[in-house]
Design a protein around this motif. Structure first.
Motif, PDB file in Angstrom:
ATOM      1  N   HIS A  73       1.020  -1.259  -0.366  1.00 20.42           N
ATOM      2  CA  HIS A  73       0.085   0.538   0.092  1.00 20.42           C
ATOM      3  C   HIS A  73       0.655   1.304  -0.162  1.00 20.42           C
ATOM      4  N   THR A  74       1.544   1.511   0.811  1.00 17.76           N
ATOM      5  CA  THR A  74       2.828   2.269   1.038  1.00 17.76           C
ATOM      6  C   THR A  74       4.286   2.209   0.484  1.00 17.76           C
ATOM      7  N   MET A  75       4.369   3.404  -0.594  1.00 17.77           N
ATOM      8  CA  MET A  75       5.557   2.703  -1.274  1.00 17.77           C
ATOM      9  C   MET A  75       6.005   4.215  -0.934  1.00 17.77           C
ATOM     10  N   ARG A  76       7.449   3.424  -0.973  1.00 19.25           N
ATOM     11  CA  ARG A  76       8.920   4.413  -0.514  1.00 19.25           C
ATOM     12  C   ARG A  76       9.330   4.812  -1.837  1.00 19.25           C
ATOM     13  N   PHE A  77       9.733   5.847  -1.791  1.00 19.91           N
ATOM     14  CA  PHE A  77      10.524   6.561  -2.625  1.00 19.91           C
ATOM     15  C   PHE A  77      11.952   6.741  -2.078  1.00 19.91           C
ATOM     16  N   TYR A  78      13.150   7.351  -2.682  1.00 22.63           N
ATOM     17  CA  TYR A  78      14.021   7.611  -2.293  1.00 22.63           C
ATOM     18  C   TYR A  78      14.567   8.827  -2.695  1.00 22.63           C
ATOM     19  N   CYS A  79      14.703  10.234  -1.707  1.00 27.64           N
ATOM     20  CA  CYS A  79      15.062  11.505  -1.870  1.00 27.64           C
ATOM     21  C   CYS A  79      16.222  12.471  -2.724  1.00 27.64           C
ATOM     22  N   VAL A  80      15.121  12.311  -3.935  1.00 32.58           N
ATOM     23  CA  VAL A  80      16.882  13.220  -4.395  1.00 32.58           C
ATOM     24  C   VAL A  80      17.971  13.490  -3.955  1.00 32.58           C
ATOM     25  N   ALA A  81      17.324  14.879  -3.131  1.00 35.30           N
ATOM     26  CA  ALA A  81      18.123  15.747  -2.809  1.00 35.30           C
ATOM     27  C   ALA A  81      19.329  14.571  -2.127  1.00 35.30           C
ATOM     28  N   HIS A  82      18.363  13.216  -1.155  1.00 40.04           N
ATOM     29  CA  HIS A  82      19.826  12.990  -0.691  1.00 40.04           C
ATOM     30  C   HIS A  82      20.278  12.399  -0.898  1.00 40.04           C
ATOM     31  N   TRP A  83      20.123  11.964  -2.363  1.00 41.78           N
ATOM     32  CA  TRP A  83      21.399  11.627  -3.789  1.00 41.78           C
ATOM     33  C   TRP A  83      22.045  12.016  -3.754  1.00 41.78           C
TER      34      TRP A  83
END
Length: 195
Positions: A73-83
């Motif tokens: 249900h809850t999808m995780r996305f990486y924060c672009v700023a952290h990359w």
């Protein structure tokens, strides 16, 4: 914790800081999930309404979303700023520019700590840049790439005044035995390279 949502009628994306809380150790996936769920409950946000989680690249955050929220249900996305932060940090280390950044940071810290240095740098800015008011230096804190950029950009903007100031400091050191309480010493000899 920030919350993003779309208004039902217009579809406009909105964002609000829901809460800022102290988060004592341990920072495990389970404890992180417990805190997030408690905040959602406190503010009346149903977990079922949370479709996406944007987090940093930490394994704990991945496990938090994967293991403690409704599966699928809850999808995780990486924060672009952290990359981007990781990429820039690695690039600085590989390029050898980190030594120059450390010298800039050391100089900025000293100017911000010493009123006498700041007053002299401000006066030199007035001399070199007559059309604008003196700019205060900005210390990055050593964490975020954007803050590092702002610190270096400010130093580059007033580099003539800084070069003159560093020259004066080095001359004072060579001329007399008078030193500041925390001793400028040979550590400041490297500051000339920042100008």
């Amino acid at each position: 914790m920030n919350l993003h949502w779309c208004t039902p009628k217009t579809g406009q994306l909105l964002e609000r800081c829901l809460a800022v809380r102290e988060f004592p150790v341990p920072h495990t996936a389970e404890e992180t999930a417990n805190l997030v769920k408690a905040l959602l409950k406190e503010y009346g946000v149903a977990e079922e309404c949370c479709l996406f989680a944007v987090t940093d690249n930490c394994n704990v955050m991945e496990a938090c979303v994967r293991d403690h929220f409704k599966t699928g249900h809850t999808m995780r996305f990486y924060c672009v700023a952290h990359w981007l932060q990781l990429v820039i940090s690695d690039a600085l280390k590989e390029s050898g520019a980190i030594a120059a950044v450390q010298r800039v940071r050391k100089y900025v810290k000293r100017v911000l700590r010493r009123d006498k240095w700041w007053q002299r740098l401000a006066a030199l800015q007035v001399q070199h840049y007559e059309t604008r008011a003196p700019l205060k230096l900005f210390l990055d804190g050593g964490v975020r790439w954007s803050a590092l950029f702002l610190m270096c950009e400010r130093v580059a903007t007033i580099e003539k005044a800084i070069a003159a100031h560093v020259g004066e400091v080095l001359l004072e050191q060579r001329q007399g035995p008078e030193q500041d309480v925390d001793r400028v010493g040979e550590r400041d000899a490297h500051l000339h390279a920042t100008a």
